[in-house]
Design an enzyme around this catalytic site. Structure first.
Site, PDB file in Angstrom:
ATOM      1  N   TYR A  52      36.700  41.986  18.369  1.00  0.00           N
ATOM      2  CA  TYR A  52      38.071  41.809  18.092  1.00  0.00           C
ATOM      3  C   TYR A  52      38.929  41.494  16.760  1.00  0.00           C
ATOM      4  O   TYR A  52      38.254  40.665  15.930  1.00  0.00           O
ATOM      5  CB  TYR A  52      38.464  40.308  19.036  1.00  0.00           C
ATOM      6  CG  TYR A  52      38.232  40.527  20.313  1.00  0.00           C
ATOM      7  CD1 TYR A  52      38.308  41.659  20.888  1.00  0.00           C
ATOM      8  CD2 TYR A  52      38.093  39.134  21.343  1.00  0.00           C
ATOM      9  CE1 TYR A  52      38.087  41.921  22.451  1.00  0.00           C
ATOM     10  CE2 TYR A  52      38.047  39.306  22.604  1.00  0.00           C
ATOM     11  CZ  TYR A  52      37.845  40.650  23.210  1.00  0.00           C
ATOM     12  OH  TYR A  52      37.852  40.706  24.667  1.00  0.00           O
ATOM     13  N   ASN A 153      31.870  43.648  32.927  1.00  0.00           N
ATOM     14  CA  ASN A 153      32.090  45.037  33.556  1.00  0.00           C
ATOM     15  C   ASN A 153      30.859  45.649  33.936  1.00  0.00           C
ATOM     16  O   ASN A 153      30.794  46.783  33.883  1.00  0.00           O
ATOM     17  CB  ASN A 153      32.982  45.869  32.290  1.00  0.00           C
ATOM     18  CG  ASN A 153      34.144  45.113  31.943  1.00  0.00           C
ATOM     19  OD1 ASN A 153      34.959  45.150  32.657  1.00  0.00           O
ATOM     20  ND2 ASN A 153      33.917  44.762  30.585  1.00  0.00           N
ATOM     21  N   TRP A 220      39.837  39.433  33.699  1.00  0.00           N
ATOM     22  CA  TRP A 220      40.651  39.726  32.450  1.00  0.00           C
ATOM     23  C   TRP A 220      41.734  40.754  32.964  1.00  0.00           C
ATOM     24  O   TRP A 220      41.752  41.290  33.883  1.00  0.00           O
ATOM     25  CB  TRP A 220      39.476  40.536  31.242  1.00  0.00           C
ATOM     26  CG  TRP A 220      39.063  41.636  31.606  1.00  0.00           C
ATOM     27  CD1 TRP A 220      37.667  41.928  32.284  1.00  0.00           C
ATOM     28  CD2 TRP A 220      39.338  43.073  31.365  1.00  0.00           C
ATOM     29  NE1 TRP A 220      37.199  43.021  32.135  1.00  0.00           N
ATOM     30  CE2 TRP A 220      38.331  44.080  31.617  1.00  0.00           C
ATOM     31  CE3 TRP A 220      40.519  43.564  30.771  1.00  0.00           C
ATOM     32  CZ2 TRP A 220      38.320  45.143  31.670  1.00  0.00           C
ATOM     33  CZ3 TRP A 220      40.582  45.093  30.720  1.00  0.00           C
ATOM     34  CH2 TRP A 220      39.677  45.873  30.996  1.00  0.00           C
ATOM     35  N   SER A 221      42.916  40.788  31.927  1.00  0.00           N
ATOM     36  CA  SER A 221      44.101  41.527  32.243  1.00  0.00           C
ATOM     37  C   SER A 221      44.592  41.035  33.519  1.00  0.00           C
ATOM     38  O   SER A 221      44.987  41.767  34.323  1.00  0.00           O
ATOM     39  CB  SER A 221      43.883  42.826  32.045  1.00  0.00           C
ATOM     40  OG  SER A 221      43.609  43.327  30.992  1.00  0.00           O
ATOM     41  N   GLY A 230      50.526  48.258  30.958  1.00  0.00           N
ATOM     42  CA  GLY A 230      51.806  47.452  31.020  1.00  0.00           C
ATOM     43  C   GLY A 230      51.602  46.576  32.017  1.00  0.00           C
ATOM     44  O   GLY A 230      50.909  46.792  32.901  1.00  0.00           O
TER      45      GLY A 230
END
Length: 311
Positions: A52, A153, A220-221, A230
């Site tokens: 990151y 994941n 996540w997201s 988006g």
């Protein structure tokens, strides 16, 4: 704020996680405000990764440490998690013993801490040698540098392959999940429905596997419509969903972000929600969904409005 003990650990964690992947260019005051806002909202869990930040490895980890300058007592108030295994050059994945040790040592140095509460393998490495992972984990754990381990994941079979050699419990699996990106939940709802795309197995039952094996799913997201295309909140691509979100937000007197979070935390798997925002107000809004008691009809209404079938 809902809290629970991560299975296989003594770590008492909030079910909301503050992800710090976008703080590289933030000022000290901005980083401190973001983190203190999370703390005031009951969040005690911070998520990092060695990749990151812009430029060299550990950019956001270093920016966090420079801004916060945590004392030993302050450090103990936080659960700090980082991830290792992605190499920016390429990119490619590297779960070798040498890379994992080097990455974790780099995170410890950048963060200015003696230990990480959790380290996750960052996505799957097709060339993984689980014996190498086990050797790295054993060394890091024995030295007191990492208290717990997990993955991100990964499928049930990939986790089982690691478990053949890794002796520590794998306590978390970080997976993309929102009401509009929920194949790992939606497939089970439509199981055995020939001709329905939703019934296609894409993850080999990862939600049920994690529940059966005491692995916490970190979503996540939670506001992303699909893969970084988006947010769905307020988007004209999802008018029916946003109408339901807005109606429930009004009913519970919370912002829309809280409803999106509540859809995930309502699931009985005791999932955590990873927030990637750098806007303190959005952190406050999302935190209100931590233990918001959506009813079963409301949960399924959101699910249907997101475009999924309930046969």
């Amino acid at each position: 704020m809902k809290t629970f003990t991560l299975p296989g650990t003594e770590i008492e964690a909030s079910n909301i996680v503050l992800g710090l992947m976008r703080i590289q260019d933030k000022t000290d005051d901005e980083v401190r405000t973001l983190v203190s806002t999370a703390r005031d909202a009951g969040i005690n869990f911070l998520d990092h990764a060695d990749i990151y930040g812009a430029g060299a490895q550990h950019g956001c980890e270093r920016r966090f440490a420079e801004a916060l300058k945590l004392s030993a007592s302050e450090r103990e108030q936080w659960i700090i998690q980082s991830k290792a295994g992605i190499v920016k050059d390429g990119p490619y994945f590297d779960f070798s013993y040498e890379h994992l040790i080097r990455s974790v040592e780099g995170s410890l140095e950048a963060l200015g801490t003696d230990y990480l509460d959790i380290v996750l393998l960052h996505r799957p490495d097709a060339l993984v040698e689980p014996e190498e992972v086990a050797r790295a984990f054993d060394e890091l754990h024995a030295a007191g540098k990492v208290r717990a381990f997990g993955v991100s994941n990964q499928t049930p079979a990939q986790i089982e392959l690691l478990k053949k050699h890794v002796t520590q419990p794998l306590v978390a699996n970080q997976l993309q999940l929102s009401v509009t990106h929920a194949p790992m939940i939606a497939q089970g709802v439509a199981a055995n429905m020939q001709g329905l795309d939703q019934s296609i197995v894409r993850d080999n039952g990862i939600v049920d596997y994690c529940r059966l094996n005491d692995i916490t799913i970190q979503a996540w997201s939670p506001f992303q419509a699909q893969f970084f295309d988006g947010p769905f909140l307020g988007s004209d691509r999802y008018p029916e969903l946003n109408a339901v979100v807005d109606r429930l937000a009004e009913k519970y007197e919370v912002p829309a972000e809280a409803i999106a979070v509540a859809w995930i935390t309502r699931h009985p798997a005791n999932m955590q929600v990873v927030l990637g925002t750098t806007t303190p107000a959005r952190v406050q809004s999302a935190a209100l969904g931590s233990d918001l008691p959506l009813t079963r009809p409301e949960w399924y209404e959101l699910f249907r409005a997101a475009g999924y079938s309930v046969p």
